[in-house]
Design an enzyme around this catalytic site. Structure first.
Site, mmCIF file in Angstrom:
data_model
loop_
_atom_site.group_PDB
_atom_site.id
_atom_site.type_symbol
_atom_site.label_atom_id
_atom_site.label_comp_id
_atom_site.label_asym_id
_atom_site.label_seq_id
_atom_site.Cartn_x
_atom_site.Cartn_y
_atom_site.Cartn_z
ATOM 1 N N GLY A 17 11.515 26.019 4.501
ATOM 2 C CA GLY A 17 10.546 27.040 4.883
ATOM 3 C C GLY A 17 10.359 27.133 6.384
ATOM 4 N N SER A 44 9.135 24.069 8.729
ATOM 5 C CA SER A 44 9.180 22.929 7.807
ATOM 6 C C SER A 44 9.777 21.681 8.442
ATOM 7 C CB SER A 44 9.998 23.293 6.561
ATOM 8 O OG SER A 44 11.341 23.572 6.924
ATOM 9 N N LYS A 68 13.033 21.842 9.906
ATOM 10 C CA LYS A 68 14.491 21.974 9.780
ATOM 11 C C LYS A 68 15.213 21.667 11.094
ATOM 12 C CE LYS A 68 14.309 26.285 8.828
ATOM 13 N NZ LYS A 68 12.875 26.497 9.035
ATOM 14 N N SER A 69 14.725 22.252 12.174
ATOM 15 C CA SER A 69 15.396 22.065 13.462
ATOM 16 C C SER A 69 15.345 20.605 13.905
ATOM 17 C CB SER A 69 14.779 22.963 14.537
ATOM 18 O OG SER A 69 15.009 24.317 14.229
ATOM 19 N N SER A 83 18.470 33.350 18.341
ATOM 20 C CA SER A 83 17.290 34.214 18.456
ATOM 21 C C SER A 83 17.383 35.090 19.699
ATOM 22 C CB SER A 83 16.009 33.388 18.494
ATOM 23 O OG SER A 83 15.889 32.722 19.728
ATOM 24 N N HIS A 143 11.576 24.945 22.122
ATOM 25 C CA HIS A 143 12.861 24.414 21.650
ATOM 26 C C HIS A 143 13.676 23.876 22.822
ATOM 27 C CE1 HIS A 143 13.716 25.095 17.329
ATOM 28 N NE2 HIS A 143 12.700 25.929 17.406
ATOM 29 N N ARG A 154 14.767 19.767 23.849
ATOM 30 C CA ARG A 154 16.156 19.332 24.007
ATOM 31 C C ARG A 154 16.531 18.995 25.450
ATOM 32 N NH1 ARG A 154 16.892 24.084 21.339
ATOM 33 N NH2 ARG A 154 17.979 24.911 23.143
#
Length: 186
Positions: A10, A13, A15-16, A36, A50, A54
């Site tokens: 989702g 959730s 995931k990344s 994106s 994001h 990183r």
């Protein structure tokens, strides 16, 4: 032969984070493919977060969502691991590229758009399989809710569901992430 690790779950959730941990466990050079296209302040802020997360990783970044299959051979020569985040944003961008006005199109046009996007995804997978690189593919599982009254939302959900199935069937491993916990499903 290129390996696909498919990660679904989702929105927000984890995931990344889960995908990045898998990449960190791998040896060699990593490429992060960001699909994106931030069009508003909320998406710009999400992108910034994001990138910030990183910043200490020695990863390269490619911001692209269209015709990725054309670059996979060269990517496969340079990288051991590739993280593509995310398929859902890629599909959204592919739907609206070339100023495609979904609301002005009829059902036949929508079917043609579906065929075009699915063909692009299949070319991408075909090129991935020709490499010796591991591709970690992140997507949203958006079909767990009800059916929308909005035609565009139904089209998007249906298309993403079909594409997720294609990636999952082509993968060697698949995970479903719930509340930050990855559950292996394949």
């Amino acid at each position: 032969m290129g390996k696909i690790v498919f990660i679904s779950g989702g929105i927000s959730s984890g995931k990344s984070d889960f995908a990045e941990k898998l990449c960190d466990e791998r040896k060699g050079k990593t490429l992060y493919i960001a699909t994106s296209t931030p069009l508003d302040e909320e998406m710009k802020e999400k992108k910034r977060k994001h990138i910030e997360k990183r910043r200490f990783k020695n990863w390269d970044t490619l911001e692209k969502y269209s015709e990725l299959y054309k670059e996979i051979e060269e990517i496969g020569k340079k990288y051991n691991t590739v993280l593509l985040d995310c398929v859902t944003m890629m599909v959204s961008n592919l739907i609206f590229q070339d100023d495609y006005n979904f609301n002005a199109k009829d059902l036949l046009d929508s079917k043609e758009k579906t065929k075009k996007i699915i063909a692009e995804v299949k070319k991408l997978i075909e090129e991935i399989k020709k490499t010796n690189t591991e591709f970690i593919i992140v997507t949203n599982e958006i079909g767990l809710g009800g059916i929308s009254e909005n035609r565009l939302s139904r089209f998007f959900s249906q298309l993403c569901g079909e594409i997720n199935q294609i990636f999952a069937k082509s993968s060697e491993e698949a995970y479903f992430v719930v509340s930050g916990i990855g559950v292996k499903i394949k």
